[in-house]
Design a protein around this motif. Sequence first.
Motif, mmCIF file in Angstrom:
data_model
loop_
_atom_site.group_PDB
_atom_site.id
_atom_site.type_symbol
_atom_site.label_atom_id
_atom_site.label_comp_id
_atom_site.label_asym_id
_atom_site.label_seq_id
_atom_site.Cartn_x
_atom_site.Cartn_y
_atom_site.Cartn_z
ATOM 1 N N ASP A 107 -2.252 6.703 4.960
ATOM 2 C CA ASP A 107 -1.702 8.278 6.004
ATOM 3 C C ASP A 107 -0.113 7.561 6.877
ATOM 4 O O ASP A 107 -0.829 7.240 7.650
ATOM 5 C CB ASP A 107 -2.873 8.418 6.751
ATOM 6 C CG ASP A 107 -2.061 9.588 6.966
ATOM 7 O OD1 ASP A 107 -1.130 10.221 7.952
ATOM 8 O OD2 ASP A 107 -3.538 10.727 7.791
ATOM 9 N N ASN A 108 1.092 8.364 6.286
ATOM 10 C CA ASN A 108 1.742 8.303 7.171
ATOM 11 C C ASN A 108 1.935 8.128 8.899
ATOM 12 O O ASN A 108 2.872 7.476 9.607
ATOM 13 C CB ASN A 108 3.390 9.036 6.360
ATOM 14 C CG ASN A 108 3.359 9.832 6.665
ATOM 15 O OD1 ASN A 108 3.396 10.634 7.933
ATOM 16 N ND2 ASN A 108 2.786 10.725 5.491
ATOM 17 N N ARG A 109 1.465 8.915 9.658
ATOM 18 C CA ARG A 109 1.057 9.357 10.935
ATOM 19 C C ARG A 109 0.229 8.335 11.504
ATOM 20 O O ARG A 109 0.124 8.160 12.991
ATOM 21 C CB ARG A 109 -0.430 10.368 10.730
ATOM 22 C CG ARG A 109 0.860 11.768 10.136
ATOM 23 C CD ARG A 109 -0.492 13.048 10.278
ATOM 24 N NE ARG A 109 -1.277 13.096 9.420
ATOM 25 C CZ ARG A 109 -1.817 14.122 8.766
ATOM 26 N NH1 ARG A 109 -2.141 15.071 9.408
ATOM 27 N NH2 ARG A 109 -3.484 13.246 7.831
ATOM 28 N N GLU A 110 -0.612 6.959 11.235
ATOM 29 C CA GLU A 110 -1.341 5.895 11.313
ATOM 30 C C GLU A 110 -0.001 5.055 12.079
ATOM 31 O O GLU A 110 -1.039 3.756 12.442
ATOM 32 C CB GLU A 110 -1.801 5.349 10.395
ATOM 33 C CG GLU A 110 -2.957 6.245 9.724
ATOM 34 C CD GLU A 110 -4.475 6.110 10.816
ATOM 35 O OE1 GLU A 110 -4.295 6.115 12.029
ATOM 36 O OE2 GLU A 110 -5.664 6.378 10.599
#
Length: 124
Positions: A107-110
């Motif tokens: 997940d790129n938001r991590e």
Amino acid sequence: QVQLVESGGGSVQAGGSLRLSCAAFVYSISKYYMGWFRQTPGKEREGVAAIAKDGSTKYADSVKGRFAISKDNAKNTLYLQMNNLKPEDTAMYYCAAVAEWVAFPLDNREYAYWGQGTQVTVSS
């Protein structure tokens, strides 16, 4: 501050291989969770592969068996070996890092830190 610099992108024919590198300008990448992501115009940045601090790995289903993520802690460098490339692998590839524990590695938001990207183009 973490600086990440990708290299190794290029143009290849389907079935070919490329190895991407990500040089990390940090004290030690062993203290970071790191990943490779890719993005095409108009689409969200998607996770390709990730490697934890302990070296365990995770892959997107679309690249399992074809791509391999690895790192060299001594060189502070992250790698992505890409084999049997397909036209749908064409994208800008980004290296990412985060110091904290990651619940969803793809997940790129991590991730907190990002490189500028390197273009991969696969022709049929």
